[in-house]
Write a protein that holds these residues in place. Structure first.
Motif, short mmCIF file in Angstrom:
data_model
loop_
_atom_site.label_atom_id
_atom_site.label_comp_id
_atom_site.label_asym_id
_atom_site.label_seq_id
_atom_site.Cartn_x
_atom_site.Cartn_y
_atom_site.Cartn_z
N GLU A 95 0.84 -1.19 0.00
CA GLU A 95 0.00 0.00 0.00
C GLU A 95 0.87 1.24 0.00
O GLU A 95 1.86 1.33 0.75
CB GLU A 95 -0.92 0.00 1.22
N LEU A 96 0.52 2.18 -0.85
CA LEU A 96 1.25 3.43 -0.96
C LEU A 96 0.29 4.58 -0.67
O LEU A 96 -0.73 4.73 -1.35
CB LEU A 96 1.83 3.56 -2.38
N ARG A 97 0.60 5.36 0.35
CA ARG A 97 -0.23 6.51 0.73
C ARG A 97 0.55 7.77 0.40
O ARG A 97 1.56 8.07 1.03
CB ARG A 97 -0.58 6.45 2.21
N VAL A 98 0.06 8.49 -0.60
CA VAL A 98 0.74 9.71 -1.06
C VAL A 98 -0.21 10.88 -0.87
O VAL A 98 -1.26 10.96 -1.52
CB VAL A 98 1.16 9.60 -2.53
N ASP A 99 0.15 11.78 0.06
CA ASP A 99 -0.72 12.89 0.42
C ASP A 99 -2.09 12.32 0.83
O ASP A 99 -2.15 11.49 1.72
CB ASP A 99 -0.82 13.91 -0.72
N ALA A 100 -3.16 12.71 0.16
CA ALA A 100 -4.50 12.26 0.58
C ALA A 100 -4.95 11.01 -0.17
O ALA A 100 -6.05 10.50 0.08
CB ALA A 100 -5.51 13.37 0.37
N ASP A 101 -4.13 10.49 -1.07
CA ASP A 101 -4.54 9.35 -1.90
C ASP A 101 -3.87 8.06 -1.47
O ASP A 101 -2.74 8.07 -0.97
CB ASP A 101 -4.22 9.62 -3.38
N GLU A 132 0.03 -4.62 -10.71
CA GLU A 132 -1.20 -3.86 -10.89
C GLU A 132 -1.23 -2.76 -9.84
O GLU A 132 -0.97 -3.01 -8.66
CB GLU A 132 -2.42 -4.77 -10.75
N ILE A 133 -1.53 -1.53 -10.26
CA ILE A 133 -1.61 -0.39 -9.34
C ILE A 133 -3.00 0.21 -9.46
O ILE A 133 -3.43 0.59 -10.55
CB ILE A 133 -0.53 0.67 -9.66
N THR A 134 -3.69 0.30 -8.33
CA THR A 134 -5.07 0.77 -8.33
C THR A 134 -5.24 1.91 -7.35
O THR A 134 -4.90 1.78 -6.17
CB THR A 134 -6.04 -0.37 -7.95
N ARG A 135 -5.78 3.02 -7.83
CA ARG A 135 -6.04 4.16 -6.97
C ARG A 135 -7.27 3.92 -6.11
O ARG A 135 -8.29 3.44 -6.57
CB ARG A 135 -6.26 5.42 -7.82
N GLY A 136 -7.15 4.26 -4.83
CA GLY A 136 -8.30 4.21 -3.94
C GLY A 136 -8.61 2.84 -3.38
O GLY A 136 -9.51 2.70 -2.55
N ALA A 137 -7.88 1.83 -3.80
CA ALA A 137 -8.15 0.47 -3.31
C ALA A 137 -7.39 0.21 -2.02
O ALA A 137 -6.36 0.81 -1.75
CB ALA A 137 -7.73 -0.56 -4.37
N THR A 138 -7.93 -0.67 -1.23
CA THR A 138 -7.26 -1.10 0.00
C THR A 138 -7.25 -2.61 0.05
O THR A 138 -8.08 -3.27 -0.57
CB THR A 138 -7.95 -0.54 1.25
N GLY A 139 -6.33 -3.16 0.78
CA GLY A 139 -6.22 -4.61 0.90
C GLY A 139 -5.31 -4.98 2.04
O GLY A 139 -4.86 -4.13 2.79
N ARG A 140 -5.03 -6.25 2.17
CA ARG A 140 -4.15 -6.75 3.22
C ARG A 140 -2.72 -6.57 2.74
O ARG A 140 -2.13 -7.46 2.14
CB ARG A 140 -4.46 -8.20 3.53
N ALA A 141 -2.16 -5.39 3.00
CA ALA A 141 -0.83 -5.06 2.50
C ALA A 141 0.24 -5.61 3.44
O ALA A 141 0.15 -5.48 4.66
CB ALA A 141 -0.68 -3.55 2.37
N ALA A 142 1.28 -6.21 2.84
CA ALA A 142 2.40 -6.71 3.62
C ALA A 142 3.30 -5.57 4.10
O ALA A 142 3.99 -5.70 5.11
CB ALA A 142 3.21 -7.70 2.79
N ALA A 143 3.28 -4.45 3.37
CA ALA A 143 4.07 -3.28 3.75
C ALA A 143 3.34 -2.05 3.25
O ALA A 143 2.70 -2.06 2.20
CB ALA A 143 5.47 -3.35 3.17
N THR A 144 3.48 -0.96 4.00
CA THR A 144 2.83 0.31 3.65
C THR A 144 3.86 1.43 3.70
O THR A 144 4.68 1.50 4.61
CB THR A 144 1.69 0.63 4.63
#
Length: 221
Positions: free
Chosen positions: A140-146, A158-170
């Motif tokens: 998961e990548l959190r950049v500013d508000a996105d 695959e890179i998806t905006r606004g999606a969330t999941g069980r991320a191994a690293a953020t």
């Protein structure tokens, strides 16, 4: 939908017919900025410096009329209007990637910086399938508000905006910091030490995420 003679090349070649639809100024950049997921009008406007609201509205109308983009209204209580690519529109992704690789050989402009969509699409288009197995995972990548979900399979990312999941690293950061690291203006270690980048997760997934982000910008690429 037929186009007027003024806007059509009048040439039955597939290249000409394609350019009838996406050949107008800003049209392909609108498509580029929708590749990672839906956006609101103001988000598109903010990501395309130099385009006027009237021109953007016209391009969205054109692309919608020709089946490249579709509009989705979320309704009450949100009352948000989103623009997203249709299945046909998403077929432009490999074409844009190849155009980006070709265009990267042209001189850089004197001004301007990579937007978040361009930066993440560079990561996606520069992904080496041979490294899929070693980078396999969900991040998961959190950049500013996105928020963006990065899912690496055996040969694809695959890179998806606004999606969330069980991320191994953020990774949490801002666009300027991410640009600085990917552009080689600072090291990943220095950015982490200064607080520009904040990782969460176990060490090995964090290392994989780091490799994923930096690989397309390394000198070997």
């Amino acid at each position: 939908m037929a186009m007027s003679d003024r806007r059509s090349y009048g040439d039955p070649c597939g290249v000409a017919r394609g350019l009838n639809i996406i050949g107008e100024r800003w049209a392909l950049l609108v498509v580029r900025d929708l590749l990672l997921g839906p956006k609101r009008f103001n988000d598109l406007l903010g990501g395309l410096p130099g385009v006027s609201p009237n021109v953007l509205s016209q391009r969205l109308r054109d692309l919608t009329e020709h089946g490249v983009v579709q509009r989705r209204d979320l309704g009450a209580p949100a009352r948000v209007r989103l623009y997203e690519l249709t299945a046909w529109g998403r077929q432009l992704e490999p074409i844009l990637f190849e155009l980006g690789r070709w265009g990267s050989q042209a001189p850089l402009p004197a001004e301007g910086e990579l937007g978040i969509d361009s930066l993440l699409l560079s990561i996606k288009s520069g992904f080496d399938p041979a490294k899929g197995e070693e980078l396999h995972g969900t991040y998961e990548l959190r950049v500013d508000a996105d928020t963006y979900l990065l899912e690496v399979t055996d040969d694809h990312v695959e890179i998806t905006r606004g999606a969330t999941g069980r991320a191994a690293a953020t990774l949490t950061t801002d666009l300027d910091s991410l640009r600085a690291v990917c552009g080689g203006l600072t090291t990943m270690a220095a950015a982490v030490s200064s607080g520009m980048l904040r990782f969460h997760g176990d060490q090995r997934p964090i290392e994989r995420l780091t490799d994923l982000l930096l690989a397309p910008f390394s000198p070997a690429q």
